[in-house]
Design a protein around this motif. Sequence first.
Motif, mmCIF file in Angstrom:
data_model
loop_
_atom_site.group_PDB
_atom_site.id
_atom_site.type_symbol
_atom_site.label_atom_id
_atom_site.label_comp_id
_atom_site.label_asym_id
_atom_site.label_seq_id
_atom_site.Cartn_x
_atom_site.Cartn_y
_atom_site.Cartn_z
ATOM 1 N N SER A 24 0.861 -1.182 0.000
ATOM 2 C CA SER A 24 0.000 0.000 0.000
ATOM 3 C C SER A 24 0.899 1.234 0.000
ATOM 4 N N LEU A 25 0.404 2.303 -0.598
ATOM 5 C CA LEU A 25 1.156 3.554 -0.673
ATOM 6 C C LEU A 25 0.224 4.716 -0.381
ATOM 7 N N THR A 26 0.779 5.777 0.170
ATOM 8 C CA THR A 26 0.003 6.997 0.358
ATOM 9 C C THR A 26 -0.055 7.744 -0.971
ATOM 10 N N ALA A 27 -0.943 8.712 -1.046
ATOM 11 C CA ALA A 27 -1.031 9.535 -2.265
ATOM 12 C C ALA A 27 0.301 10.235 -2.518
ATOM 13 N N GLY A 28 0.951 10.683 -1.468
ATOM 14 C CA GLY A 28 2.260 11.341 -1.614
ATOM 15 C C GLY A 28 3.310 10.397 -2.164
ATOM 16 N N GLU A 29 3.326 9.168 -1.688
ATOM 17 C CA GLU A 29 4.287 8.181 -2.186
ATOM 18 C C GLU A 29 4.024 7.850 -3.649
ATOM 19 N N ILE A 30 2.754 7.814 -4.023
ATOM 20 C CA ILE A 30 2.415 7.568 -5.427
ATOM 21 C C ILE A 30 2.807 8.777 -6.266
ATOM 22 N N ALA A 31 2.499 9.970 -5.773
ATOM 23 C CA ALA A 31 2.801 11.209 -6.510
ATOM 24 C C ALA A 31 4.286 11.361 -6.778
ATOM 25 N N ASP A 32 5.122 10.894 -5.856
ATOM 26 C CA ASP A 32 6.578 10.986 -6.031
ATOM 27 C C ASP A 32 7.066 10.212 -7.252
ATOM 28 N N ARG A 33 6.271 9.290 -7.744
ATOM 29 C CA ARG A 33 6.670 8.435 -8.862
ATOM 30 C C ARG A 33 6.158 8.942 -10.220
ATOM 31 N N PHE A 34 5.441 10.065 -10.200
ATOM 32 C CA PHE A 34 4.861 10.611 -11.424
ATOM 33 C C PHE A 34 5.129 12.102 -11.527
ATOM 34 N N GLU A 35 5.117 12.587 -12.729
ATOM 35 C CA GLU A 35 5.251 14.021 -12.964
ATOM 36 C C GLU A 35 3.894 14.581 -13.372
ATOM 37 N N ILE A 36 2.915 14.462 -12.467
ATOM 38 C CA ILE A 36 1.587 15.006 -12.704
ATOM 39 C C ILE A 36 1.174 15.794 -11.465
ATOM 40 N N SER A 37 0.209 16.665 -11.624
ATOM 41 C CA SER A 37 -0.256 17.485 -10.502
ATOM 42 C C SER A 37 -1.000 16.617 -9.490
ATOM 43 N N LYS A 38 -1.083 17.104 -8.268
ATOM 44 C CA LYS A 38 -1.810 16.365 -7.228
ATOM 45 C C LYS A 38 -3.300 16.246 -7.556
ATOM 46 N N PRO A 39 -3.938 17.303 -8.124
ATOM 47 C CA PRO A 39 -5.340 17.116 -8.519
ATOM 48 C C PRO A 39 -5.509 16.036 -9.597
ATOM 49 N N ALA A 40 -4.573 15.963 -10.545
ATOM 50 C CA ALA A 40 -4.651 14.925 -11.584
ATOM 51 C C ALA A 40 -4.488 13.543 -10.959
ATOM 52 N N LEU A 41 -3.546 13.410 -10.026
ATOM 53 C CA LEU A 41 -3.356 12.122 -9.343
ATOM 54 C C LEU A 41 -4.611 11.749 -8.574
ATOM 55 N N SER A 42 -5.194 12.713 -7.889
ATOM 56 C CA SER A 42 -6.423 12.464 -7.140
ATOM 57 C C SER A 42 -7.532 11.957 -8.060
ATOM 58 N N LYS A 43 -7.625 12.529 -9.239
ATOM 59 C CA LYS A 43 -8.635 12.082 -10.211
ATOM 60 C C LYS A 43 -8.375 10.638 -10.628
ATOM 61 N N TYR A 62 -2.578 10.003 7.245
ATOM 62 C CA TYR A 62 -2.353 9.588 5.853
ATOM 63 C C TYR A 62 -3.428 8.615 5.379
ATOM 64 N N VAL A 63 -3.736 8.716 4.105
ATOM 65 C CA VAL A 63 -4.635 7.756 3.465
ATOM 66 C C VAL A 63 -3.768 6.812 2.649
ATOM 67 N N HIS A 64 -3.877 5.524 2.928
ATOM 68 C CA HIS A 64 -3.117 4.505 2.214
ATOM 69 C C HIS A 64 -4.020 3.847 1.176
ATOM 70 N N TYR A 65 -3.470 3.656 -0.013
ATOM 71 C CA TYR A 65 -4.199 3.017 -1.105
ATOM 72 C C TYR A 65 -3.602 1.646 -1.349
ATOM 73 N N ARG A 66 -4.469 0.688 -1.663
ATOM 74 C CA ARG A 66 -4.005 -0.670 -1.936
ATOM 75 C C ARG A 66 -4.910 -1.309 -2.975
ATOM 76 N N LEU A 67 -4.359 -2.298 -3.635
ATOM 77 C CA LEU A 67 -5.092 -3.057 -4.639
ATOM 78 C C LEU A 67 -6.181 -3.877 -3.950
ATOM 79 N N VAL A 68 -7.338 -3.955 -4.558
ATOM 80 C CA VAL A 68 -8.406 -4.828 -4.060
ATOM 81 C C VAL A 68 -8.092 -6.224 -4.588
ATOM 82 N N LYS A 69 -7.598 -7.065 -3.725
ATOM 83 C CA LYS A 69 -7.094 -8.374 -4.150
ATOM 84 C C LYS A 69 -8.188 -9.317 -4.633
ATOM 85 N N ASN A 70 -9.421 -9.170 -4.117
ATOM 86 C CA ASN A 70 -10.473 -10.100 -4.532
ATOM 87 C C ASN A 70 -11.220 -9.607 -5.767
ATOM 88 N N ASN A 71 -10.721 -8.557 -6.414
ATOM 89 C CA ASN A 71 -11.316 -8.059 -7.650
ATOM 90 C C ASN A 71 -10.647 -8.792 -8.812
#
Length: 105
Positions: A24-43, A62-71
């Motif tokens: 799982s990663l926070t939005a900030g940790e995900i954002a660090d891996r992309f060159e996009i704005s925070k609003p775009a990442l949020s979308k 912090y809000v942590h995001y993770r893959l839904v494994k049973n999907n």
Amino acid sequence: MESVFQALSSTVRRKILAYLSKTSLTAGEIADRFEISKPALSKHLNVLMNAGLIESDKQGQYVHYRLVKNNLFASMNDFLVNFCPEGRPLKMESAEIEAGKKSNN
């Protein structure tokens, strides 16, 4: 099902799924891996959540995001990332992040 295919149609969203494949990663940790704005990442995160591919969990401030494994689609994406030249390194990085989190505990 249309929302799932819409979510998977974006390269950025497929990369986010690859990053979330092992940890799982926070939005900030995900954002660090992309060159996009925070609003775009949020979308992008909202599209993935609305498709049922990821879920969020608030841990402290912090809000942590993770893959839904049973999907089924998320599981298929996780499997297919292994064969994608672009996705495999992201999945490996995800595993390294998870290993680092476990060693810090």
